[in-house]
Design a protein around this motif. Structure first.
Motif: not given
Length: 186
Positions: A37-41, A31-34, A131-132, A136-139
């Motif tokens: 960090x990131x947030x997903x459901x 939902x959000x990634x910048x 959440x990341x 973190x998500x990129x890694x």
């Protein structure tokens, strides 16, 4: 224009080598990634024994006028916090547009609107999120954890939770039965 290194509005599909068992066979709507960090459901698992009507009644919202539907386990972070992924025909003050056809809201206003029949035409309700932190998500995506797929409103809203993982891979042209964990070498 969206920065190509950020992937809000897309789906993360767990690869068979996923080390974190909480995300085994997960499909996550990012939902959000910048840069922060990131947030997903997570879309692929339902909360056992809790339906939308139960959830709304816990907030003293009359849910008798709407059909019941499952509530999703949105992720391990803040598992008592609610989120609604929904079509863009409803927009509250806290709504974040995530994809071209869907957004994310986290207020009681949207739940009240749904119960009163004035909410979005399509929606999923989830408890918790994934959440990341920054980078973190990129890694994780550089390893053997995630496959990035296009975010698709039909898959998001019309496919049952237990079928989303296979269906998301199929939509990307991949037969999930052929996926194996671990990398190979030539």
């Amino acid at each position: 224009m969206t920065d190509p290194r950020f992937f809000g509005g897309r789906f993360l599909l767990a690869l068979p080598g996923m080390e974190d068992e909480r995300f085994d066979h997960s499909v996550i709507a990012l939902c959000v990634h910048d840069e922060d960090g990131a947030l997903g459901i997570s879309l692929s698992e339902e909360v056992e024994g809790v339906g939308l009507r139960d959830l709304l009644q816990s907030f003293d919202i009359d849910a008798s006028a709407i059909p019941d539907q499952p509530v999703l386990k949105g992720g391990p972070v803040e598992p008592r916090r609610g989120f609604v992924l929904h079509s863009l025909d409803w927009a509250g003050q806290d709504m974040v547009q995530s994809g071209p056809d869907w957004g994310l809201s986290g207020s009681l206003d949207i739940l009240k609107a749904i119960a009163e029949g004035r909410g979005p035409s399509r929606y999923l309700v989830a408890l918790g999120y994934a959440g990341w932190g920054a980078g973190q998500l990129e890694r994780e995506m550089a390893g053997e954890s995630w496959f990035l797929a296009e975010g698709d409103a039909a898959l998001l809203f019309d496919t049952p939770a237990h079928r989303k993982w296979r269906a998301a891979y199929a939509a990307a042209g991949i037969d999930s039965a052929h996926l194996v964990s671990g990398g190979g070498s030539a």
